[in-house]
Design an enzyme around this catalytic site. Structure first.
Site, mmCIF file in Angstrom:
data_model
loop_
_atom_site.group_PDB
_atom_site.id
_atom_site.type_symbol
_atom_site.label_atom_id
_atom_site.label_comp_id
_atom_site.label_asym_id
_atom_site.label_seq_id
_atom_site.Cartn_x
_atom_site.Cartn_y
_atom_site.Cartn_z
ATOM 1 C CB ILE A 1 -0.910 0.022 1.242
ATOM 2 C CG1 ILE A 1 -1.830 -1.198 1.240
ATOM 3 C CG2 ILE A 1 -1.744 1.312 1.264
ATOM 4 C CD1 ILE A 1 -2.707 -1.326 2.478
ATOM 5 N N PRO A 2 1.020 1.918 -1.123
ATOM 6 C CG PRO A 2 0.743 2.828 -3.244
ATOM 7 C CD PRO A 2 0.144 1.841 -2.288
ATOM 8 C CB CYS A 3 1.683 5.232 2.927
ATOM 9 S SG CYS A 3 2.873 4.139 3.691
ATOM 10 C CG HIS A 4 6.323 4.600 -1.004
ATOM 11 N ND1 HIS A 4 5.785 3.364 -0.687
ATOM 12 C CD2 HIS A 4 6.474 4.599 -2.354
ATOM 13 C CE1 HIS A 4 5.631 2.656 -1.798
ATOM 14 N NE2 HIS A 4 6.038 3.388 -2.823
ATOM 15 N NE ARG A 5 4.016 4.065 -5.688
ATOM 16 C CZ ARG A 5 3.448 2.910 -5.995
ATOM 17 N NH1 ARG A 5 2.153 2.858 -6.241
ATOM 18 N NH2 ARG A 5 4.171 1.803 -6.071
#
Length: 283
Positions: free
Chosen positions: A246-250
């Site tokens: 789940i790409p919370c880094h984006r």
């Protein structure tokens, strides 16, 4: 014992930090290499092996200008076109199918006593991780920065009464293919998550931001049907139980600055740059 991949990642993280801190002075490749105690030749080669591009190219992906450009391009149309571009393109980079199933209250009641959880440790390009799965999908993925024992203790604190087995199953294996160069092996990645309806909606919306794409908290709030609730959305992003998938880094600041990250801003820079490099080199 640290593996070569861990040692390399630590050197890369230190060099990214060095470049970011001294970017006004435009540090040279030689200076960055010296900072991580490598010859320029070895440093360049290690970096290229890791990112697929040179440090100089990589740093362009971390600039505010680049971030603003991505936000502008992938902004309004991002969610509408992510699927078209992913499915029609020859590259499977955006074509990553991740399905989310929320846990039922029955599944996590009494500290998850009805859950059988498999867990294992794996290497990633950004440091070691712990990954855990129920029969329905991945329920937890986190960086094991404090070591395996601490990572496992943290997992157990989420579902204290579940039954744990240290084993790599096919659900985990499939999820770990995301670090490989070839995504054609990937089947649908299933996630089985404990969260409120609000959190799960935010996490599902995050899954629509493609590799190499970026979004902002306010845009994410809007897209998840919570316009104006940027702060609450930010908290849900911070509570993401499955790092990387789940790409919370984006999610970055509207100014184009990369901003904070649960696992440290240097790692966030590393992941964003690594993903941008992959998208550029696969086009």
């Amino acid at each position: 014992m640290e593996t070569q991949q861990e040692i390399d990642y630590k050197r890369i993280a230190a060099s990214i930090e060095f470049f970011k801190q001294h970017f006004k002075d435009q540090p040279s490749l030689e200076e960055a290499a010296a900072h991580v105690h490598l010859s320029p030749f070895h440093f360049q080669r290690m970096f290229r092996d890791w990112a697929g591009v040179t440090p100089k190219q990589f740093l362009q992906y971390l600039s505010v200008e680049h971030a603003k450009e991505i936000l502008k391009n992938t902004g309004a149309t991002l969610f509408d076109t992510a699927y078209e571009t992913g499915l029609s393109g020859t590259s499977r980079l955006h074509d990553l199918f991740i399905k989310v199933e929320g846990m039922t209250p029955g599944e996590y009641k009494n500290g998850g006593e009805l859950l059988d959880i498999n867990y294992s440790f794996a290497e990633s390009p950004f440091g070691n991780i712990i990954v855990a799965s129920t029969r329905k999908g991945i329920c937890h993925m986190a960086f094991a920065d404090e070591g395996r024992e601490a990572a496992f203790t943290q997992l157990v604190s989420l579902f204290p009464n579940a039954k744990y087995t240290q084993v790599v199953d096919s659900i985990q294996q499939n999820a770990l293919f995301i670090f490989g160069q070839d995504w054609s092996k990937l089947a649908t990645i299933k996630l089985h998550l404990k969260g409120t309806a609000f959190q799960i909606k935010v996490w599902e919306t995050l899954l629509q931001v493609p590799v190499g794409g970026l979004t902002t908290y306010s845009r994410l709030a809007e897209r998840s049907g919570n316009t104006g609730a940027s702060r609450a959305v930010g908290t849900a992003v911070g509570n993401n139980p499955v790092a990387l998938l789940i790409p919370c880094h984006r999610v970055i600041k509207a100014t184009g600055e990369i901003g904070e990250y649960h696992w440290g801003s240097t790692r966030k820079n590393a992941i964003i740059g690594w993903e941008a490099s992959r998208v550029q080199t696969h086009h």
